[in-house]
Enzyme design. Sequence first.
Site, PDB file in Angstrom:
ATOM      1  N   LEU A 187       0.811  -1.223   0.000  1.00 14.21           N
ATOM      2  CA  LEU A 187       0.000   0.000   0.000  1.00 14.21           C
ATOM      3  C   LEU A 187       0.843   1.272   0.000  1.00 14.21           C
ATOM      4  O   LEU A 187       1.937   1.304   0.558  1.00 14.21           O
ATOM      5  CB  LEU A 187      -0.918  -0.010   1.225  1.00 14.21           C
ATOM      6  CG  LEU A 187      -1.852  -1.229   1.317  1.00 14.21           C
ATOM      7  CD1 LEU A 187      -2.680  -1.160   2.606  1.00 14.21           C
ATOM      8  CD2 LEU A 187      -2.764  -1.331   0.100  1.00 14.21           C
ATOM      9  N   HIS A 188       0.305   2.276  -0.627  1.00 15.32           N
ATOM     10  CA  HIS A 188       0.934   3.598  -0.652  1.00 15.32           C
ATOM     11  C   HIS A 188      -0.152   4.646  -0.454  1.00 15.32           C
ATOM     12  O   HIS A 188      -1.337   4.304  -0.275  1.00 15.32           O
ATOM     13  CB  HIS A 188       1.712   3.820  -1.956  1.00 15.32           C
ATOM     14  CG  HIS A 188       0.914   3.535  -3.193  1.00 15.32           C
ATOM     15  ND1 HIS A 188      -0.157   4.310  -3.573  1.00 15.32           N
ATOM     16  CD2 HIS A 188       1.016   2.549  -4.115  1.00 15.32           C
ATOM     17  CE1 HIS A 188      -0.668   3.830  -4.692  1.00 15.32           C
ATOM     18  NE2 HIS A 188       0.019   2.756  -5.048  1.00 15.32           N
ATOM     19  N   HIS A 219      -3.530   4.314  -2.347  1.00 15.24           N
ATOM     20  CA  HIS A 219      -4.505   3.385  -1.749  1.00 15.24           C
ATOM     21  C   HIS A 219      -5.167   4.004  -0.508  1.00 15.24           C
ATOM     22  O   HIS A 219      -6.377   3.879  -0.309  1.00 15.24           O
ATOM     23  CB  HIS A 219      -3.814   2.093  -1.290  1.00 15.24           C
ATOM     24  CG  HIS A 219      -3.164   1.287  -2.366  1.00 15.24           C
ATOM     25  ND1 HIS A 219      -1.799   1.153  -2.471  1.00 15.24           N
ATOM     26  CD2 HIS A 219      -3.688   0.559  -3.380  1.00 15.24           C
ATOM     27  CE1 HIS A 219      -1.507   0.372  -3.492  1.00 15.24           C
ATOM     28  NE2 HIS A 219      -2.630  -0.005  -4.067  1.00 15.24           N
ATOM     29  N   GLN A 277      -5.372 -11.981 -13.524  1.00  9.36           N
ATOM     30  CA  GLN A 277      -5.161 -10.763 -14.305  1.00  9.36           C
ATOM     31  C   GLN A 277      -3.709 -10.570 -14.731  1.00  9.36           C
ATOM     32  O   GLN A 277      -3.357  -9.536 -15.282  1.00  9.36           O
ATOM     33  CB  GLN A 277      -5.680  -9.533 -13.555  1.00  9.36           C
ATOM     34  CG  GLN A 277      -4.882  -9.139 -12.339  1.00  9.36           C
ATOM     35  CD  GLN A 277      -5.610  -8.124 -11.492  1.00  9.36           C
ATOM     36  OE1 GLN A 277      -6.642  -8.429 -10.909  1.00  9.36           O
ATOM     37  NE2 GLN A 277      -5.097  -6.911 -11.409  1.00  9.36           N
ATOM     38  N   GLU A 303      -8.510   6.626 -10.317  1.00 18.02           N
ATOM     39  CA  GLU A 303      -8.524   7.051 -11.730  1.00 18.02           C
ATOM     40  C   GLU A 303      -7.198   6.767 -12.423  1.00 18.02           C
ATOM     41  O   GLU A 303      -7.108   6.812 -13.631  1.00 18.02           O
ATOM     42  CB  GLU A 303      -8.841   8.550 -11.828  1.00 18.02           C
ATOM     43  CG  GLU A 303     -10.318   8.816 -11.771  1.00 18.02           C
ATOM     44  CD  GLU A 303     -10.650  10.294 -11.806  1.00 18.02           C
ATOM     45  OE1 GLU A 303      -9.727  11.131 -11.875  1.00 18.02           O
ATOM     46  OE2 GLU A 303     -11.850  10.619 -11.743  1.00 18.02           O
ATOM     47  N   GLN A 342      -9.654   0.627 -16.145  1.00 13.73           N
ATOM     48  CA  GLN A 342     -10.285  -0.267 -15.167  1.00 13.73           C
ATOM     49  C   GLN A 342     -11.583   0.345 -14.629  1.00 13.73           C
ATOM     50  O   GLN A 342     -12.604  -0.327 -14.507  1.00 13.73           O
ATOM     51  CB  GLN A 342      -9.291  -0.510 -14.036  1.00 13.73           C
ATOM     52  CG  GLN A 342      -9.842  -1.264 -12.850  1.00 13.73           C
ATOM     53  CD  GLN A 342      -8.723  -1.680 -11.900  1.00 13.73           C
ATOM     54  OE1 GLN A 342      -7.999  -2.611 -12.164  1.00 13.73           O
ATOM     55  NE2 GLN A 342      -8.573  -0.973 -10.795  1.00 13.73           N
ATOM     56  N   CYS A 350       1.655   7.718  -7.926  1.00 14.99           N
ATOM     57  CA  CYS A 350       2.060   6.698  -6.951  1.00 14.99           C
ATOM     58  C   CYS A 350       1.631   5.335  -7.483  1.00 14.99           C
ATOM     59  O   CYS A 350       0.523   5.186  -8.000  1.00 14.99           O
ATOM     60  CB  CYS A 350       1.366   6.912  -5.604  1.00 14.99           C
ATOM     61  SG  CYS A 350       1.748   8.481  -4.844  1.00 14.99           S
TER      62      CYS A 350
HETATM   63  P1  AMP Z   1      -3.635  -1.878  -7.020  1.00 17.28           P
HETATM   64  O1  AMP Z   1      -3.229  -2.361  -5.664  1.00 17.28           O
HETATM   65  O2  AMP Z   1      -2.509  -1.333  -7.825  1.00 17.28           O
HETATM   66  O3  AMP Z   1      -4.477  -2.905  -7.761  1.00 17.28           O
HETATM   67  O4  AMP Z   1      -4.591  -0.639  -6.783  1.00 17.28           O
HETATM   68  C1  AMP Z   1      -5.733  -0.743  -5.969  1.00 17.28           C
HETATM   69  C2  AMP Z   1      -6.587   0.471  -6.175  1.00 17.28           C
HETATM   70  O5  AMP Z   1      -5.842   1.647  -5.812  1.00 17.28           O
HETATM   71  C3  AMP Z   1      -7.013   0.655  -7.631  1.00 17.28           C
HETATM   72  O6  AMP Z   1      -8.362   1.108  -7.678  1.00 17.28           O
HETATM   73  C4  AMP Z   1      -6.058   1.691  -8.128  1.00 17.28           C
HETATM   74  O7  AMP Z   1      -6.563   2.459  -9.210  1.00 17.28           O
HETATM   75  C5  AMP Z   1      -5.900   2.562  -6.886  1.00 17.28           C
HETATM   76  N1  AMP Z   1      -4.661   3.332  -6.994  1.00 17.28           N
HETATM   77  C6  AMP Z   1      -3.422   2.871  -7.268  1.00 17.28           C
HETATM   78  N2  AMP Z   1      -2.547   3.886  -7.362  1.00 17.28           N
HETATM   79  C7  AMP Z   1      -3.251   5.029  -7.142  1.00 17.28           C
HETATM   80  C8  AMP Z   1      -2.922   6.421  -7.119  1.00 17.28           C
HETATM   81  N3  AMP Z   1      -1.678   6.844  -7.340  1.00 17.28           N
HETATM   82  N4  AMP Z   1      -3.909   7.300  -6.871  1.00 17.28           N
HETATM   83  C9  AMP Z   1      -5.187   6.884  -6.654  1.00 17.28           C
HETATM   84  N5  AMP Z   1      -5.558   5.589  -6.653  1.00 17.28           N
HETATM   85  C10 AMP Z   1      -4.613   4.672  -6.903  1.00 17.28           C
END
Ligand code: AMP
Length: 290
Positions: A33-34, A37, A61, A148, A153, A184
């Site tokens: 997580l960052h 998230h 996926q 976004e 997605q 991020c």
């Molecule tokens: P992931 O763990 O990469 O599958 O991301 C999980 C959710 O966090 C998804 O809906 C991503 O679009 C969202 N997400 C990832 N990076 C960002 C970001 N920099 N800003 C906003 N949402 C994010």
Amino acid sequence: MQIIKTREELRAAVRALRADGRRIGFVPTMGYLHVGHMTLVERSQAENGATVVSIFVNPLQFGKNEDLDKYPRDLARDSAMLEAAGVDILFAPDVREMYPSPMLTVVDVPTIGSQLEGEVRPGHFAGVATVVTKLFNLVQPDAAYFGEKDYQQVQIIRRMVEDLAQPVRVVAVATVREPDGLACSSRNVYLTEDERKAAVIVPRALDLAERLVREGLKDPVALEAELTAFLKREPLAEPDVVAVRHATTLQRVTDLSDEAVVVALFVRFGTTRLLDNRVIAPVSRAEDTH
Ligand code: AMP
């Protein structure tokens, strides 16, 4: 915070939240997580009485030669972050728990999912739509939060929810960025120091796109060519997808002054693919709002 690993325990915990009259917000993730998230988590908490976060690196996926095995994972750190943020439930199943038998059922939105990222990652969005549907069925959230940053997605999930009448409100949250503008991403840790510095070209290319449209560029193909040339000025950047498309259908457009478009970039630095995008309103309409 309850840390739950099985579907059965999750259903019981969700039932208890519902019995308590709480609205449930859901944030599906692949972990590591960052702040991006955590922004989705905050939004869910602001709008619901309880928040469920899932962490699941979904094999469906990932393509054969992709980074499934080396995708960064740190459940201890992630749980500490979610606990500190006041999340109610972390659902972190293993692959056998999510897929006890091979999946014969697929949810797909092929017309949107085969474009752009789907062209270079065939099957990726069917894997996303299928796991998100399964997670929706398990968590039964009132609202679900998506970034976004993964623009395509979001469009696919919105369309899937509408087509299948899935009883969930889809909320898209603006991309959270590093101070220099890079979006991020869990995958940013793969970048070498030089690649990380070079990666700023991606948000800069989006700035350029916006400027060119504002200055009157109307031809999407010319815009794609300008952006590709701009990205190629950075020797470490290899653009895989540089596309200007209709903002919701993701189909090709002929004139940038007609409708809102999305500029979608999918750029490789070494073996790391970075994704970014920007929605650009047609100039006439952007001016109307001034
Ligand atoms: P992931 O763990 O990469 O599958 O991301 C999980 C959710 O966090 C998804 O809906 C991503 O679009 C969202 N997400 C990832 N990076 C960002 C970001 N920099 N800003 C906003 N949402 C994010």
